[in-house]
Design an enzyme around this catalytic site. Sequence first.
Site, PDB file in Angstrom:
ATOM      1  N   PHE A  81      -7.752  22.056 -24.080  1.00  0.00           N
ATOM      2  CA  PHE A  81      -7.864  20.792 -24.222  1.00  0.00           C
ATOM      3  C   PHE A  81      -9.212  20.597 -23.133  1.00  0.00           C
ATOM      4  CE2 PHE A  81      -7.698  16.370 -23.328  1.00  0.00           C
ATOM      5  CZ  PHE A  81      -7.801  15.863 -24.485  1.00  0.00           C
ATOM      6  N   THR A  82      -9.816  19.576 -23.727  1.00  0.00           N
ATOM      7  CA  THR A  82     -11.046  19.307 -23.017  1.00  0.00           C
ATOM      8  C   THR A  82     -11.018  19.126 -21.438  1.00  0.00           C
ATOM      9  OG1 THR A  82     -10.856  17.063 -23.560  1.00  0.00           O
ATOM     10  CG2 THR A  82     -12.378  18.298 -25.192  1.00  0.00           C
ATOM     11  N   ARG A 132     -13.379  16.256 -33.342  1.00  0.00           N
ATOM     12  CA  ARG A 132     -12.724  17.253 -32.404  1.00  0.00           C
ATOM     13  C   ARG A 132     -13.218  18.713 -32.989  1.00  0.00           C
ATOM     14  NH1 ARG A 132     -10.181  15.117 -27.611  1.00  0.00           N
ATOM     15  NH2 ARG A 132     -12.298  15.533 -27.582  1.00  0.00           N
ATOM     16  N   ASP A 161       1.579  20.716 -20.045  1.00  0.00           N
ATOM     17  CA  ASP A 161       1.127  19.361 -20.135  1.00  0.00           C
ATOM     18  C   ASP A 161       1.964  18.506 -21.091  1.00  0.00           C
ATOM     19  OD1 ASP A 161      -0.554  17.388 -21.187  1.00  0.00           O
ATOM     20  OD2 ASP A 161      -2.211  18.555 -21.585  1.00  0.00           O
ATOM     21  N   LYS A 206      -0.183   8.026 -23.032  1.00  0.00           N
ATOM     22  CA  LYS A 206       0.423   8.491 -24.527  1.00  0.00           C
ATOM     23  C   LYS A 206       1.719   8.321 -24.466  1.00  0.00           C
ATOM     24  CE  LYS A 206      -3.861  10.875 -24.232  1.00  0.00           C
ATOM     25  NZ  LYS A 206      -4.588  10.745 -22.889  1.00  0.00           N
ATOM     26  N   TYR A 209       0.832  -1.169  -0.030  1.00  0.00           N
ATOM     27  CA  TYR A 209       0.133  -0.018   0.263  1.00  0.00           C
ATOM     28  C   TYR A 209       0.873   1.152   0.192  1.00  0.00           C
ATOM     29  CZ  TYR A 209      -3.561   3.253   1.101  1.00  0.00           C
ATOM     30  OH  TYR A 209      -4.581   4.284   0.830  1.00  0.00           O
ATOM     31  N   PHE A 240     -18.896  15.204 -25.745  1.00  0.00           N
ATOM     32  CA  PHE A 240     -18.497  14.367 -26.819  1.00  0.00           C
ATOM     33  C   PHE A 240     -18.336  13.015 -26.246  1.00  0.00           C
ATOM     34  CE2 PHE A 240     -13.985  13.660 -25.416  1.00  0.00           C
ATOM     35  CZ  PHE A 240     -13.681  14.918 -24.604  1.00  0.00           C
TER      36      PHE A 240
HETATM   37  N1  PM9 Z   1      -6.426  12.898 -24.385  1.00  0.00           N
HETATM   38  C1  PM9 Z   1      -7.156  12.171 -26.293  1.00  0.00           C
HETATM   39  O1  PM9 Z   1      -7.687  11.041 -26.764  1.00  0.00           O
HETATM   40  C2  PM9 Z   1      -8.096  10.936 -24.178  1.00  0.00           C
HETATM   41  C3  PM9 Z   1      -9.578  11.109 -24.306  1.00  0.00           C
HETATM   42  S1  PM9 Z   1     -10.316  12.694 -24.945  1.00  0.00           S
HETATM   43  C4  PM9 Z   1     -10.291  13.564 -23.488  1.00  0.00           C
HETATM   44  O2  PM9 Z   1      -6.653  12.801 -27.034  1.00  0.00           O
HETATM   45  C5  PM9 Z   1      -3.898  16.049 -23.090  1.00  0.00           C
HETATM   46  C6  PM9 Z   1      -3.036  16.883 -24.055  1.00  0.00           C
HETATM   47  C7  PM9 Z   1      -4.682  14.975 -23.692  1.00  0.00           C
HETATM   48  C8  PM9 Z   1      -5.445  13.973 -22.683  1.00  0.00           C
HETATM   49  C9  PM9 Z   1      -6.274  13.151 -23.210  1.00  0.00           C
HETATM   50  C10 PM9 Z   1      -5.524  14.502 -21.138  1.00  0.00           C
HETATM   51  C11 PM9 Z   1      -6.117  13.739 -20.328  1.00  0.00           C
HETATM   52  C12 PM9 Z   1      -4.688  15.783 -21.024  1.00  0.00           C
HETATM   53  N2  PM9 Z   1      -3.882  16.264 -21.816  1.00  0.00           N
HETATM   54  O3  PM9 Z   1      -7.102  10.887 -20.681  1.00  0.00           O
HETATM   55  O4  PM9 Z   1      -7.012  11.634 -18.446  1.00  0.00           O
HETATM   56  O5  PM9 Z   1      -4.600  14.747 -24.889  1.00  0.00           O
HETATM   57  O6  PM9 Z   1      -5.399  10.279 -19.319  1.00  0.00           O
HETATM   58  O7  PM9 Z   1      -5.489  12.574 -20.020  1.00  0.00           O
HETATM   59  C13 PM9 Z   1      -7.308  11.897 -25.037  1.00  0.00           C
HETATM   60  P1  PM9 Z   1      -6.315  11.185 -19.597  1.00  0.00           P
END
Ligand code: PM9
Length: 471
Positions: free
Chosen positions: A137-138, A395, A228, A271, A85, A462
């Site tokens: 970014f969303t 997008r 980011d 990513k 843990y 979305f």
């Molecule tokens: N990006 C993408 O497909 C995952 C789902 S769409 C919200 O591009 C950036 C630049 C991203 C991103 C996710 C996140 C969030 C932060 N910054 O999906 O929570 O492209 O791991 O990361 C998506 P998490």
Amino acid sequence: MTTHKYRTMGQQFGRRSWAEPWKIKMVEPIRMMSAEERQRALDEAGYNTFLIRSEDVYIDLLTDSGTSAMSDRQWAGLMLGDEAYAGSRNYYHLEEAIRKYYGYRHIVPAHQGRGAEHLISRALIQPGDVIPGNMYFTTTRLHQELAGGTFADVIVDEAHDPSSRSPFKGNVDLDKLKALIEKVGAKKIPYVSLAGTVNMAGGQPVSMANVKALRALCDGYGIPVYLDATRMAENAFFIQEQEEGYRDKSIAEILREFCSYTAGAWMSAKKDNLVNIGGWLAVNDERVAEKARNLVVVYEGLQTYGGMAGRDMEAVAIGIGEMVEDDHIRSRVQQVRYLGQLLLDWEIPIVEPIGGHAIFLNAREFYDHIPQDQFPAQTLAAQLYLDSGVRSMERGVVSAGRDPRTGDHRYPRLELTRLTIPRRVYTQAHMDVVAESVKIVYDARRETKGMNMVYEPEYLRFFQARFRPID
Ligand code: PM9
């Protein structure tokens, strides 16, 4: 994959192909369903590609998030998971990898990127603050808003123009930023939110010169720059290839230098870091780290796992080392370019220059007869799926959501459909199939009508919105 002129050997062929720096050891079968089955699956999914079952997808280009193929070393690393843990040894491996390759001091793990975004937003933003950034970014913007802030776009104008071929369309427009600081006052700006590469602009990079100048400007006002870093290794590739003075530097050196101009970073490890789940926040300021460590135990998990299993942290630590290998990142971006070049050869409108992780079809031009409130990019994603079982992502206006003050749709200039390439997963033949499907859908574009939104969730619509084609 790409061709290079012979440099050292005979000139007789005039070309030399270049291939992926890996071979396939394990495969996962996929199949294309019939046209009727695809129609049924799309109806059931409300014409939203996020709601299609993955078993019903042939080539999945929804996202590059969590969809990478891990290496044999990463899979072996899973067996070394220390699932204590507290104080798991894998946390320390992760800390070591982030310190070595990104250079930040304090590491707080999170279950994925948005977990880390939540922590940094809650740690730094006060109600009424303004957070400038190089395009929204969303999830990033939503967490900034939920913490009481307002996002302000200070990216260069070219980023909003899909036909501009400017090489660093992710750059911050320093004049816009300066004007914003003068207007709202530096005290209202807790940090600049810098992304490399910029996802919503088409995977466009930020130059080293820009981040340096940004840091110098922000230092004058006492404003930190947070990064980011989700696709920062890909950003480093563009700097290596295109920026004066970086041709002979490694991806690792460029990444480390870029990060040195920032106060910290949040990361979706799903990513660049080549894993299926995970994220982290890394900062230099001990006070910010302390706040984040306190918040993480409320929302994610203890500060030495933050929502990840020990084995996941091990896979991230190994993935970071693989991510900075020059051959890996070059083959990754070249595969994206291969697909993009096929489409350009057929004069299909895409965002240029081709970015790091995806091809962004310019749905506004593709379907120039469909108004933006009938969702051209969503329509294009649906049509591609119907044609070939290829899954892509909207997008555009759907992703942009509604303005929280007026309740109206936000109408972004970019109305795009993203063909996102998972890392180390698909071959060149898959790219050919995808390109041919886009061409078929393009040729039939005049007969295609838009869609109405028939269900809209409150946040990040979305993901779950439902649509119906207009008769
Ligand atoms: N990006 C993408 O497909 C995952 C789902 S769409 C919200 O591009 C950036 C630049 C991203 C991103 C996710 C996140 C969030 C932060 N910054 O999906 O929570 O492209 O791991 O990361 C998506 P998490």
